[in-house]
Write an enzyme that holds these catalytic residues in place. Structure first.
Site, PDB file in Angstrom:
ATOM      1  N   HIS A 158       0.820  -1.217   0.000  1.00  0.00           N
ATOM      2  CA  HIS A 158       0.000   0.000   0.000  1.00  0.00           C
ATOM      3  C   HIS A 158       0.847   1.257   0.000  1.00  0.00           C
ATOM      4  CE1 HIS A 158      -3.256  -2.830   0.664  1.00  0.00           C
ATOM      5  NE2 HIS A 158      -3.931  -1.925  -0.008  1.00  0.00           N
ATOM      6  N   ARG A 178     -10.498   4.302  -1.700  1.00  0.00           N
ATOM      7  CA  ARG A 178     -10.033   3.489  -0.570  1.00  0.00           C
ATOM      8  C   ARG A 178     -10.337   4.250   0.723  1.00  0.00           C
ATOM      9  NH1 ARG A 178      -5.630   2.120  -4.428  1.00  0.00           N
ATOM     10  NH2 ARG A 178      -5.382  -0.143  -4.438  1.00  0.00           N
ATOM     11  N   ARG A 182     -15.292   2.106  -1.468  1.00  0.00           N
ATOM     12  CA  ARG A 182     -15.054   0.810  -0.844  1.00  0.00           C
ATOM     13  C   ARG A 182     -15.126   0.977   0.664  1.00  0.00           C
ATOM     14  NH1 ARG A 182      -9.482  -2.199  -1.705  1.00  0.00           N
ATOM     15  NH2 ARG A 182      -8.708  -0.595  -0.304  1.00  0.00           N
ATOM     16  N   GLU A 206     -11.030 -10.700  -4.661  1.00  0.00           N
ATOM     17  CA  GLU A 206      -9.631 -10.584  -4.225  1.00  0.00           C
ATOM     18  C   GLU A 206      -9.087 -11.896  -3.678  1.00  0.00           C
ATOM     19  OE1 GLU A 206      -8.674  -6.488  -2.632  1.00  0.00           O
ATOM     20  OE2 GLU A 206     -10.488  -6.958  -1.519  1.00  0.00           O
ATOM     21  N   ASN A 211      -4.357  -6.956  -6.951  1.00  0.00           N
ATOM     22  CA  ASN A 211      -3.214  -6.905  -6.013  1.00  0.00           C
ATOM     23  C   ASN A 211      -3.332  -8.022  -4.982  1.00  0.00           C
ATOM     24  OD1 ASN A 211      -2.778  -4.545  -7.365  1.00  0.00           O
ATOM     25  ND2 ASN A 211      -3.625  -3.237  -5.764  1.00  0.00           N
ATOM     26  N   ASP A 212      -4.528  -8.124  -4.410  1.00  0.00           N
ATOM     27  CA  ASP A 212      -4.725  -9.184  -3.423  1.00  0.00           C
ATOM     28  C   ASP A 212      -4.971 -10.526  -4.078  1.00  0.00           C
ATOM     29  OD1 ASP A 212      -4.364  -8.178  -0.805  1.00  0.00           O
ATOM     30  OD2 ASP A 212      -6.108  -6.896  -1.125  1.00  0.00           O
ATOM     31  N   ARG A 232       2.403  -9.441  -0.570  1.00  0.00           N
ATOM     32  CA  ARG A 232       2.639  -8.362  -1.543  1.00  0.00           C
ATOM     33  C   ARG A 232       3.560  -7.275  -1.023  1.00  0.00           C
ATOM     34  NH1 ARG A 232      -3.427  -5.653  -1.606  1.00  0.00           N
ATOM     35  NH2 ARG A 232      -2.450  -3.739  -2.287  1.00  0.00           N
ATOM     36  N   CYS A 289      -9.631  -3.149 -10.538  1.00  0.00           N
ATOM     37  CA  CYS A 289      -9.174  -1.938  -9.852  1.00  0.00           C
ATOM     38  C   CYS A 289      -7.818  -2.139  -9.187  1.00  0.00           C
ATOM     39  CB  CYS A 289     -10.214  -1.461  -8.838  1.00  0.00           C
ATOM     40  SG  CYS A 289     -10.504  -2.649  -7.531  1.00  0.00           S
TER      41      CYS A 289
HETATM   42  C1  PEP Z   1      -6.517  -4.939  -4.768  1.00  0.00           C
HETATM   43  O1  PEP Z   1      -6.305  -5.751  -3.857  1.00  0.00           O
HETATM   44  O2  PEP Z   1      -6.236  -5.151  -5.961  1.00  0.00           O
HETATM   45  C2  PEP Z   1      -7.121  -3.629  -4.457  1.00  0.00           C
HETATM   46  C3  PEP Z   1      -7.470  -2.804  -5.408  1.00  0.00           C
HETATM   47  O3  PEP Z   1      -7.260  -3.304  -3.148  1.00  0.00           O
HETATM   48  P1  PEP Z   1      -6.013  -2.831  -2.248  1.00  0.00           P
HETATM   49  O4  PEP Z   1      -4.836  -2.643  -3.162  1.00  0.00           O
HETATM   50  O5  PEP Z   1      -6.391  -1.583  -1.558  1.00  0.00           O
HETATM   51  O6  PEP Z   1      -5.842  -3.985  -1.319  1.00  0.00           O
HETATM   52 MG    MG Z   2      -7.196  -5.434  -1.947  1.00  0.00          MG
END
Ligand code: PEP
Ligand code: MG
Length: 588
Positions: A212, A319, A356, A455, A478-479, A489, A526
């Site tokens: 993040h 977010r 979100r 996710e 990402n998740d 990550r 996203c």
């Molecule tokens: C993701 O996990 O791809 C996402 C958009 O949420 P975050 O990056 O805030 O976990």
């Molecule tokens: Mg996420």
């Protein structure tokens, strides 16, 4: 002597500036520039803070003197003497004054900067006894900082430095040279304070590409490198540093030739940006006439301005947890949240905003102090919707605030990290409950579609259930990558295995898009993949028509969209997903 450090590139571009090195845990100190006429007042704050520590030590010495040697051993009073000596130390005092007067740093920043300089000197000492005095120095500085919290700053408006061109840099070195931050680690909350950034770029020792912290850096649109291992040890305060956010290389103390080369690259980057800027008002339509929705990921309501400026046609991911961070665990109440969501909606001038619900936990603790309380395996623990369902009052407060803001513009609700049917039912009934509470109070609110983030692989493999309950889905790659491949990550030591091109990841993404399209439900991506131009054609070929990303990436993705023929990409995209080595098939 010039040397380079290799890390992971996370935010594009070249930054050239003098290093501000912060030790671990020091990024919570506020960093801002003051005006020249505020120099005296800032020096006074340090002086008062220091005098208060001196008084405290004198009081302690008196108490000790009244006690016998048994209760108050000699070592204790010797230690206090050392602390007093350090407080009087000319190098500390003069150094702090220098950072305030010559660099216009605020008092806390000046103190921690000088602390870093002196700490290095202690590290280099041969004598063990003297080397160990570093800890005393840190304690003394910590105490001054604590006292300074109680002394209000006369500075009301932090001043951002003027960004200098390479030409300026070579010509003069006045106070407003660009600064780059070199830190062991930065939490997402630390990054938030850089939104009004004084830094032209940053490097951290730890972190992964989609941690993040990296994501916020990308949203700041400043060159950044993470996972550069011991950068904060190797770079010294005030060293000249080049950060190459495209390749992940940090060059320390560059020679004039290297400086000139990177200055050229920097100018090329600026030219490319201004060229892309011309696409701002061009509709995102492929060569075969498919309309593509390019929307923005934001962290704060104020980011709506950057989203509009980049030509986003809405917000695909707000977010919301960033509203909750860095407040010492104090939660914003319904009214404060409502005002924030309303600002985001109004900021987007009638374009839709997807909010979100709170996604805290894992690498996003509510405040740094709570990091210590982190669970053994926080990414697999009480995070996101799991956290919200364990705090139903708090969750309903957030939902009420969002629904109230929906009376002022189009809002969609998005639920993070949901996997179980029972969680889905619980979530939806809490949303109904929140609506009923507003009805009972007679408060106005608007309609909001409810969507889920995909996710967790389990969610991607239960699409029928998800699509039965939710109006739309948004793929958080990402998740999804983290949980499919079991790769943290934010851990740079396994960053090489964090692979968006893994066939399993692509299969889950492809199936989710296909199933949503079959059922005529909205679907977007996203995660960071949506803003990475390496994947634009692939995602278009898989049928994706909505991409949500940081505003800074929108125009580059739009350029790819304008050059693509979506229908022709379909067969190729299926082949890429089915191949043993999609990265190779993709040419990535
Ligand atoms: C993701 O996990 O791809 C996402 C958009 O949420 P975050 O990056 O805030 O976990
Ligand atoms: Mg996420």
């Amino acid at each position: 002597m010039t040397f380079s450090i290799h890390g992971i590139a996370v935010a594009r571009g070249i930054a050239i500036g003098r290093a501000v090195v912060t030790g671990s845990g020091r990024a919570d100190v506020v960093h801002y520039f003051i005006q020249p006429d505020q120099v005296e007042a800032e020096i006074e704050r340090i002086r008062v803070g220091r005098n208060q520590v001196v008084d405290e030590i004198h009081r302690l010495q008196q108490t000790i003197a009244a006690l016998g040697p048994k209760e108050a051993p000699h070592e204790l009073s010797a230690l206090l003497d050392v602390h007093l000596m350090l407080l009087q130390d000319e190098e500390l005092i003069e150094g702090v004054k220098h950072w305030i007067t010559d660099r216009l740093y605020n008092a806390e920043w000046a103190l921690t900067t000088q602390l870093e300089v002196l700490s290095r000197q202690f590290d280099d000492m041969e004598d063990d006894y003297l080397r160990e005095r570093k800890a005393d120095l840190e304690q003394v500085a910590e105490r001054i900082l604590r006292y300074m919290k109680g002394i209000s700053s006369p500075v009301t408006q932090p001043v951002a430095p003027r960004r200098k061109t390479q030409q300026d840099l070579l010509l003069d070195e006045s106070v407003d040279v660009p600064l780059v931050l070199v830190a062991h680690d930065l939490s997402p909350a630390d990054m938030l304070q850089f939104k009004q950034s004084v830094f032209a770029g940053f490097v951290t020792d730890v972190g992964g590409k989609t941690s993040h912290t990296a994501i916020v850096a990308r949203s700041l649109d400043i060159p950044a490198v993470v996972g550069a291992r011991s950068a904060s040890q190797l770079v010294r305060q005030d060293d000249w540093v080049i950060i190459d956010g495209d390749t992940g290389v940090t060059i320390v103390d560059p020679s004039p030739i290297i400086l000139a080369e990177y200055g050229f690259k920097q100018r090329q980057g600026e030219l490319e940006r201004s060229r892309l800027n011309r696409l701002r008002h061009t509709p995102a339509v492929t060569l075969d006439g498919q309309k593509i929705e390019l929307v923005a990921n934001i962290e704060l309501p104020e980011d709506a301005a950057a989203a509009l400026k980049a030509g986003a046609v809405g917000v695909g991911l707000f977010r919301s947890e960033f509203l909750f961070m860095g407040r010492g665990g104090d939660m914003p109440d319904e009214e404060e949240q409502f005002q924030a969501y309303k600002r985001a909606v109004e900021g987007m001038q009638g374009l839709p905003v997807t909010i979100r619900t709170l996604d805290v936990g894992a690498d996003k603790p509510l405040d740094d102090a709570r990091r210590d309380e982190a669970h053994v395996n926080p990414a697999l623990g009480l995070r996101a919707i799991r956290w919200s369902l364990s705090e139903p009052e708090m969750f309903r407060t957030q939902i009420r605030a969002i629904l109230r803001a929906a009376a002022f513009g189009k809002i969609r609700l998005l639920i993070p990290m949901i996997a179980h049917a029972s969680e889905i039912r619980q979530t939806l009934s809490l949303i109904d409950f929140a609506r009923a509470e507003l009805d009972n109070r007679g408060v106005a609110y608007g309609p909001a579609e409810v969507g889920a983030m995909i996710e967790i692989p389990a969610a991607a493999l239960s699409l029928r259930t998800f699509l039965k309950y939710f109006d739309f889905l948004s793929i958080g790659t990402n998740d999804l990558i983290q949980y499919t491949l079991a790769i943290d990550r934010s851990d740079e030591s396994v960053a090489h295995l964090y692979d968006p091109c893994h066939p399993a990841v692509l299969r889950l993404v492809a199936d989710t898009i296909a199933e949503c399209r079959r059922q005529n439900k909205g679907v977007s991506v996203c995660g960071e993949m949506a803003g990475d131009i390496q994947f634009t054609r692939l995602l278009l070929g898989l049928g994706l028509r909505s991409f949500s990303m940081h505003p800074a990436q929108i125009l580059a993705v739009k350029q790819e969209v304008l050059r693509a023929d979506a229908s022709r990409l379909e067969t190729w995209a299926r082949e890429v997903v089915d191949s043993e080595d999609p990265a190779q098939a993709l040419g990535a």
